[in-house]
Scaffold this motif. Structure first.
Motif, PDB file in Angstrom:
ATOM      1  N   ALA A 652       0.851  -1.189   0.000  1.00  0.00           N
ATOM      2  CA  ALA A 652       0.000   0.000   0.000  1.00  0.00           C
ATOM      3  C   ALA A 652       0.883   1.235   0.000  1.00  0.00           C
ATOM      4  CB  ALA A 652      -0.912  -0.005   1.234  1.00  0.00           C
ATOM      5  N   VAL A 653       0.365   2.329  -0.577  1.00  0.00           N
ATOM      6  CA  VAL A 653       1.059   3.618  -0.566  1.00  0.00           C
ATOM      7  C   VAL A 653       0.101   4.674  -0.045  1.00  0.00           C
ATOM      8  CG1 VAL A 653       2.620   2.986  -2.425  1.00  0.00           C
ATOM      9  CG2 VAL A 653       0.446   4.036  -2.987  1.00  0.00           C
ATOM     10  N   ALA A 654       0.584   5.918   0.009  1.00  0.00           N
ATOM     11  CA  ALA A 654      -0.152   7.014   0.638  1.00  0.00           C
ATOM     12  C   ALA A 654      -1.566   7.156   0.070  1.00  0.00           C
ATOM     13  CB  ALA A 654       0.610   8.305   0.453  1.00  0.00           C
ATOM     14  N   THR A 655      -2.500   7.448   0.964  1.00  0.00           N
ATOM     15  CA  THR A 655      -3.890   7.645   0.557  1.00  0.00           C
ATOM     16  C   THR A 655      -4.406   9.037   0.900  1.00  0.00           C
ATOM     17  OG1 THR A 655      -4.668   6.766   2.678  1.00  0.00           O
ATOM     18  CG2 THR A 655      -4.374   5.194   0.866  1.00  0.00           C
ATOM     19  N   ASP A 656      -3.750   9.752   1.808  1.00  0.00           N
ATOM     20  CA  ASP A 656      -4.230  11.061   2.249  1.00  0.00           C
ATOM     21  C   ASP A 656      -3.927  12.107   1.175  1.00  0.00           C
ATOM     22  OD1 ASP A 656      -4.893  13.397   3.486  1.00  0.00           O
ATOM     23  OD2 ASP A 656      -3.774  13.012   5.320  1.00  0.00           O
ATOM     24  N   PRO A 657      -4.956  12.755   0.586  1.00  0.00           N
ATOM     25  CA  PRO A 657      -4.692  13.742  -0.472  1.00  0.00           C
ATOM     26  C   PRO A 657      -3.917  14.954   0.021  1.00  0.00           C
ATOM     27  CG  PRO A 657      -7.000  13.766   0.187  1.00  0.00           C
ATOM     28  CD  PRO A 657      -6.386  12.577   0.844  1.00  0.00           C
ATOM     29  N   ASN A 658      -3.897  15.180   1.324  1.00  0.00           N
ATOM     30  CA  ASN A 658      -3.179  16.331   1.872  1.00  0.00           C
ATOM     31  C   ASN A 658      -1.809  15.962   2.435  1.00  0.00           C
ATOM     32  OD1 ASN A 658      -5.441  18.097   1.427  1.00  0.00           O
ATOM     33  ND2 ASN A 658      -6.423  17.142   3.218  1.00  0.00           N
ATOM     34  N   GLY A 659      -1.474  14.675   2.384  1.00  0.00           N
ATOM     35  CA  GLY A 659      -0.214  14.237   2.946  1.00  0.00           C
ATOM     36  C   GLY A 659       0.790  13.886   1.878  1.00  0.00           C
ATOM     37  N   PRO A 660       1.962  13.381   2.284  1.00  0.00           N
ATOM     38  CA  PRO A 660       2.996  13.015   1.316  1.00  0.00           C
ATOM     39  C   PRO A 660       2.570  11.820   0.470  1.00  0.00           C
ATOM     40  CG  PRO A 660       3.601  12.287   3.521  1.00  0.00           C
ATOM     41  CD  PRO A 660       2.370  13.126   3.671  1.00  0.00           C
ATOM     42  N   ALA A 661       2.997  11.815  -0.772  1.00  0.00           N
ATOM     43  CA  ALA A 661       2.685  10.737  -1.696  1.00  0.00           C
ATOM     44  C   ALA A 661       3.943   9.922  -1.973  1.00  0.00           C
ATOM     45  CB  ALA A 661       2.134  11.303  -2.996  1.00  0.00           C
ATOM     46  N   LEU A 662       3.756   8.752  -2.557  1.00  0.00           N
ATOM     47  CA  LEU A 662       4.882   8.024  -3.129  1.00  0.00           C
ATOM     48  C   LEU A 662       5.377   8.847  -4.307  1.00  0.00           C
ATOM     49  CD1 LEU A 662       6.674   5.490  -3.550  1.00  0.00           C
ATOM     50  CD2 LEU A 662       4.820   4.545  -4.934  1.00  0.00           C
ATOM     51  N   SER A 663       6.593   9.356  -4.222  1.00  0.00           N
ATOM     52  CA  SER A 663       7.032  10.294  -5.256  1.00  0.00           C
ATOM     53  C   SER A 663       8.545  10.267  -5.415  1.00  0.00           C
ATOM     54  CB  SER A 663       6.587  11.720  -4.913  1.00  0.00           C
ATOM     55  OG  SER A 663       7.159  12.140  -3.679  1.00  0.00           O
ATOM     56  N   ILE A 664       8.986  10.637  -6.626  1.00  0.00           N
ATOM     57  CA  ILE A 664      10.392  10.885  -6.941  1.00  0.00           C
ATOM     58  C   ILE A 664      10.446  12.233  -7.643  1.00  0.00           C
ATOM     59  CG2 ILE A 664      12.433  10.083  -8.173  1.00  0.00           C
ATOM     60  CD1 ILE A 664      11.309   7.253  -8.046  1.00  0.00           C
ATOM     61  N   ASP A 665      11.157  13.176  -7.067  1.00  0.00           N
ATOM     62  CA  ASP A 665      11.202  14.549  -7.581  1.00  0.00           C
ATOM     63  C   ASP A 665      12.663  14.949  -7.752  1.00  0.00           C
ATOM     64  OD1 ASP A 665      10.982  17.247  -8.139  1.00  0.00           O
ATOM     65  OD2 ASP A 665       9.455  17.629  -6.612  1.00  0.00           O
ATOM     66  N   ALA A 666      13.108  15.047  -9.032  1.00  0.00           N
ATOM     67  CA  ALA A 666      14.506  15.387  -9.311  1.00  0.00           C
ATOM     68  C   ALA A 666      14.887  16.754  -8.754  1.00  0.00           C
ATOM     69  CB  ALA A 666      14.763  15.342 -10.819  1.00  0.00           C
ATOM     70  N   SER A 667      13.912  17.661  -8.671  1.00  0.00           N
ATOM     71  CA  SER A 667      14.225  19.014  -8.178  1.00  0.00           C
ATOM     72  C   SER A 667      14.563  19.015  -6.696  1.00  0.00           C
ATOM     73  CB  SER A 667      13.048  19.956  -8.451  1.00  0.00           C
ATOM     74  OG  SER A 667      11.916  19.604  -7.652  1.00  0.00           O
ATOM     75  N   LYS A 668      14.205  17.953  -5.985  1.00  0.00           N
ATOM     76  CA  LYS A 668      14.490  17.877  -4.556  1.00  0.00           C
ATOM     77  C   LYS A 668      15.675  16.967  -4.256  1.00  0.00           C
ATOM     78  CE  LYS A 668       9.687  18.798  -3.229  1.00  0.00           C
ATOM     79  NZ  LYS A 668       8.495  18.290  -2.493  1.00  0.00           N
ATOM     80  N   ALA A 669      16.292  16.409  -5.281  1.00  0.00           N
ATOM     81  CA  ALA A 669      17.442  15.539  -5.086  1.00  0.00           C
ATOM     82  C   ALA A 669      18.725  16.349  -5.046  1.00  0.00           C
ATOM     83  CB  ALA A 669      17.513  14.505  -6.203  1.00  0.00           C
ATOM     84  N   ALA A 670      19.735  15.855  -4.331  1.00  0.00           N
ATOM     85  CA  ALA A 670      21.018  16.544  -4.225  1.00  0.00           C
ATOM     86  C   ALA A 670      21.775  16.527  -5.545  1.00  0.00           C
ATOM     87  CB  ALA A 670      21.865  15.913  -3.128  1.00  0.00           C
ATOM     88  N   LEU A 701      12.776  14.788 -13.792  1.00  0.00           N
ATOM     89  CA  LEU A 701      11.746  13.798 -13.487  1.00  0.00           C
ATOM     90  C   LEU A 701      10.917  14.220 -12.280  1.00  0.00           C
ATOM     91  CD1 LEU A 701      10.626  10.878 -14.071  1.00  0.00           C
ATOM     92  CD2 LEU A 701      12.194  10.095 -12.282  1.00  0.00           C
ATOM     93  N   ARG A 702       9.606  14.055 -12.393  1.00  0.00           N
ATOM     94  CA  ARG A 702       8.722  14.254 -11.242  1.00  0.00           C
ATOM     95  C   ARG A 702       7.552  13.282 -11.362  1.00  0.00           C
ATOM     96  NH1 ARG A 702       4.376  16.765  -8.868  1.00  0.00           N
ATOM     97  NH2 ARG A 702       4.789  17.576  -6.756  1.00  0.00           N
ATOM     98  N   LEU A 703       7.519  12.326 -10.462  1.00  0.00           N
ATOM     99  CA  LEU A 703       6.447  11.331 -10.429  1.00  0.00           C
ATOM    100  C   LEU A 703       5.788  11.361  -9.056  1.00  0.00           C
ATOM    101  CD1 LEU A 703       8.327   8.286 -12.018  1.00  0.00           C
ATOM    102  CD2 LEU A 703       6.695   9.781 -13.163  1.00  0.00           C
ATOM    103  N   GLU A 704       4.459  11.235  -9.047  1.00  0.00           N
ATOM    104  CA  GLU A 704       3.719  11.203  -7.773  1.00  0.00           C
ATOM    105  C   GLU A 704       2.559  10.233  -7.906  1.00  0.00           C
ATOM    106  OE1 GLU A 704       0.887  14.348  -5.700  1.00  0.00           O
ATOM    107  OE2 GLU A 704       2.999  14.855  -5.355  1.00  0.00           O
ATOM    108  N   VAL A 705       2.442   9.351  -6.939  1.00  0.00           N
ATOM    109  CA  VAL A 705       1.413   8.307  -6.987  1.00  0.00           C
ATOM    110  C   VAL A 705       0.661   8.293  -5.661  1.00  0.00           C
ATOM    111  CG1 VAL A 705       0.991   5.832  -7.149  1.00  0.00           C
ATOM    112  CG2 VAL A 705       2.707   6.888  -8.607  1.00  0.00           C
ATOM    113  N   ARG A 706      -0.667   8.291  -5.775  1.00  0.00           N
ATOM    114  CA  ARG A 706      -1.519   8.093  -4.598  1.00  0.00           C
ATOM    115  C   ARG A 706      -2.534   6.998  -4.908  1.00  0.00           C
ATOM    116  NH1 ARG A 706      -1.042  12.487  -1.096  1.00  0.00           N
ATOM    117  NH2 ARG A 706      -0.173  14.356  -2.074  1.00  0.00           N
ATOM    118  N   ASN A 707      -2.964   6.318  -3.881  1.00  0.00           N
ATOM    119  CA  ASN A 707      -4.065   5.365  -4.022  1.00  0.00           C
ATOM    120  C   ASN A 707      -5.241   5.840  -3.190  1.00  0.00           C
ATOM    121  OD1 ASN A 707      -2.920   3.594  -5.796  1.00  0.00           O
ATOM    122  ND2 ASN A 707      -2.261   2.118  -4.247  1.00  0.00           N
TER     123      ASN A 707
END
Length: 747
Positions: A652-670, A701-707
């Motif tokens: 299972a992954v994040a379900t709260d629309p206001n909370g953190p999601a399963l994500s990979i964001d290149a702009s936030k990577a070192a 790259l920016r990917l975000e997944v919610r269930n």
């Protein structure tokens, strides 16, 4: 969370067998002989077995033949059959069967009895035990076998000269020779040695032993069956079996549900004289006919599965093939009620004899990669009855020959339907280049069942990584921390599990070190995790991240309190970890009630402070059928939970629309592109630094997944384990994933 989980192993049962000598017996009128019946028990079967002897196919014994069993109701693994023929028993050959019955199960062992005439005073007669032999022809040279010739004397002392000839008195076929030791005997026995050259044609030969003394000749029949040698193994890598995957479809509230329980694939095992284990006890192959040596797949049989059985739906069995093949359906139900899907679309070609009955056979050719769908016992809309015999499916090469046995590339030999030897497992490796340029060969994914030898590994690694990207091989053990290298809490090989999933045009791969069978999970807070993402259309890998992931403290699944466990020196206890992490591993703790062992074992991850632009959004791996539980709150030892093997896993992954999601964001990577970090993904390193781990994120790259809330993602195909969808936890259609019951408590 609540869900209905069906896990069924083949029913406990038993089989009966005789040695080759005892199964082909010659007795002289008035003679009595004791033979041993072997009772092999499977799956914990412990019932007493009632034994009787009858004609093959049922019915009374021939005149003058009597018997007794000791014991007649056997609770052990053997019984002695005393077989006697009277002085007036008719001379001849008789096919008999030993019948074993226990509750609703019946099994048979088959016996061929030849009654020889008792010699008159001043004369002799001959016996041959066993009275038949089967040999596989060699590819070159010759092969030998022996049998014992008995000389029964009645006030007769002359030497008897022995020879072997065809049953009509002609010479032996070319390539078959015989010798006797002694060739002329004044005793009561001699050993016949047969030599058969590779040039002899495969066939059944009716022969007879001839004994001559004082101008008188006596005879005893002997049958020699020669089978063709297997086709030579292919050059280069061994071919996979003809069958790639199988499933049967059962009814469920969520629709047709794929299942593998109670099905077995047995390469090259459809042979005369072989007993294939069967739920109804009807698996003895009397005559394989033209299909000798073909592969056989046995679906569930009879009404065992009640309302989930697909009695009259369009599809009952679904198969995929590794290469072009000819399939044969052996119809085992009412021969007058063959359904339309079979009789209108397949060609009837001969018959075979199973459990004393002739069975119609229908054949059809199929192409490699083709999905083959086979119907039910009844046509759609037809009436339904219980306890039906289903059909068997046979597999041969496209030209109708048996599939060749694969080359053995190590020792001991790998045998189908048995545990794989280590050398088979050791073939599943991948070479990786470490950040410092060195090469390492690491273990990688393999299926539950080896596709070449069809032997069992005893553990599974989840999803086939080729579903993520063709030819992709994850490197198990790429990350190793101090606990692993010191051997204090190593990450054992069976614990590496894959999850392949698709969302928004991307395939995701999680490679997680997991496992519910070992006590190391009580104290090991960090477990390796790979998160990789590929563009489904192009196959381009856009992210490939490795991290030692925080799964927090181990807690009691009933109370949510940290386990009161004692851990190795310098390893934090669950209580010490509890205030430092948002991760958690909920383990069952036995409190004396069965209820404390029910439910799942969820592991929730936490990756705070990483510099990878990665948020796991509360990624939770959830085992439906954990293997073990703690015996007490301190988890000083483990106890097995029934026969669970831990192979049915959700996530299972994040379900709260206001909370953190399963994500990979290149702009936030070192960094982006290829870069290197420590094993926790918190510090940039150079590739030459000790412990450096390669990371990759495609720039931009920016990917975000919610269930949806309370949903979990599931797999239903035991062979490939693609996580095909996500649903409410109470509605997740969970399938039995233990192929042929081959997984162990070490999974």
């Amino acid at each position: 969370m609540a869900a209905c989980v069906t896990q069924q192993n083949p029913d406990p049962s038993f089989t009966l067998s005789l040695s080759a000598v005892d199964g082909n017996l010659t007795l002289v009128q008035g003679e009595k002989k004791n033979i041993t019946l072997h009772i092999e028990r499977h799956g914990g079967f412990s019932e007493a077995v009632s034994l009787s002897l009858e004609k093959k196919g049922g019915g009374g014994l021939p005149s003058g033949v009597s018997y007794g069993f000791d014991p007649s109701v056997a609770s052990g693994s053997n019984s002695t059959l005393s077989l006697e023929v009277s002085s007036g028993a008719p001379v001849g050959s008789y096919d008999l069967q030993i019948k074993g019955s226990a509750s609703s199960k019946t099994q048979y062992a088959y016996l061929s009895l030849t009654v020889q005439e008792k010699p008159q005073p001043g004369s002799f007669s001959l016996t041959v035990n066993p009275s038949s032999r089967s040999l596989e022809l060699p590819t070159s040279g010759s092969v030998t076998t022996t049998t014992e010739v008995g000389i029964v004397r009645n006030n007769f002392t002359d030497a008897v000269s022995l020879s072997l000839e065809s049953s009509d008195g002609s010479a032996l076929p070319a390539g078959i020779s015989a010798s006797f030791s002694p060739a002329s005997s004044t005793a009561d026995k001699s050993t016949l040695t047969l030599s058969v050259a590779s040039t002899v044609q495969a066939n059944t030969y009716s022969l007879r032993v001839k004994g001559t003394a004082g101008g008188t000749s006596k005879y005893a029949p002997f049958t020699l069956t020669l089978t063709a040698p297997p086709s030579p193994p292919p050059s280069g890598p061994a071919n996979a079996t003809l069958l790639r995957s199988y499933q049967w479809l059962q009814s469920s509230p969520e629709g047709d549900q794929p299942a593998v329980e109670a099905m077995f694939y047995r390469p090259r095992q459809f042979k005369s004289g072989v007993n294939i284990p069967d739920e109804e006890g009807h698996g003895s192959i009397d005559d394989a006919g033209a299909y000798q040596g073909w592969d056989v797949l046995t679906p569930p049989n009879g009404g065992k599965h009640g309302s989930v059985w697909q009695y009259s739906k369009p599809v009952f069995i679904r198969l995929t093939l590794n290469r072009d093949a000819r399939l044969a359906v052996v119809w085992r139900a009412d021969p007058s009620k063959v359904p339309n899907w079979l009789k209108n679309n397949w060609s009837e070609q001969g018959s075979v004899r199973i459990a004393g009955s002739d069975r119609r056979v229908f054949v059809k050719n199929f192409s490699a990669g083709q999905t083959v769908e086979l119907g039910s016992v009844y046509d759609p809309g037809a009436s339904i009855s219980q306890n039906l015999e289903t059909y068997w499916v046979l597999f041969g090469e496209k030209d109708g020959t048996p599939s060749p046995a694969p080359a053995q590339l190590g020792s001991p030999a790998a045998e189908p339907n048995k545990p794989c030897p280590q050398w088979v497992h050791d073939q599943y490796t991948t070479e990786v280049t470490m950040p410092n340029g060195s090469k390492r060969v690491l273990a990688t994914w393999h299926p539950q069942v080896d596709p070449v030898y069809w032997c069992y590994f005893g553990h599974d690694h989840g999803s086939d990584p080729s579903l993520f990207k063709a030819g992709y091989k994850p490197a198990f053990g790429y990350i190793q921390d101090d606990l692993h290298t010191s051997g204090v809490l190593p990450e054992g090989h069976p614990g590496f599990k894959n999850y392949v999933w698709e969302r928004d045009g991307y395939r995701w791969l999680f490679v997680h070190h997991f496992g519910t069978g070992a006590i190391g999970r009580v104290c090991r807070q960090f477990h390796s995790l790979q998160v990789a993402v590929a563009n489904k259309s192009t196959g381009e890998i856009v992210a490939d991240l490795h991290i030692n992931t925080d799964f927090g403290p181990s807690t009691d699944n009933n109370t949510d309190l940290p386990l009161d466990a004692t851990c190795p020196p310098e390893v934090p206890t669950p209580s010490q970890v509890a205030n430092q992490s948002n991760g958690e591993r909920k383990l069952h703790v036995y409190d004396g009630t069965q209820g404390s062992l029910n439910g799942y074992e969820p592991w929730r991850s936490d990756v705070p402070g990483n510099i990878l632009g990665l948020n796991l959004g509360g990624l939770t791996f959830d085992t439906v059928n954990p293997i073990t539980a703690c015996k007490d709150p301190g988890c000083s030892s483990l106890m097995r939970i029934g026969t669970s093997t831990g192979e049915t896993r959700l996530f299972a992954v994040a379900t709260d629309p206001n909370g953190p999601a399963l994500s990979i964001d290149a702009s936030k990577a070192a960094a982006t592109g290829e870069f290197y970090t420590d094993i926790y993904g918190k510090k940039l390193l150079s590739p030459s630094d000790p412990g450096a781990v390669r990371q990759y994120i495609k720039p931009g790259l920016r990917l975000e997944v919610r269930n949806e809330r309370n949903t979990e993602c599931f797999a239903r195909d035991a062979f490939f384990m693609f996580y095909e969808g996500c649903a409410l936890a109470a509605d997740v259609p969970q399938a039995f994933m233990n192929i042929e019951g081959a997984l162990s408590d070490k999974n």
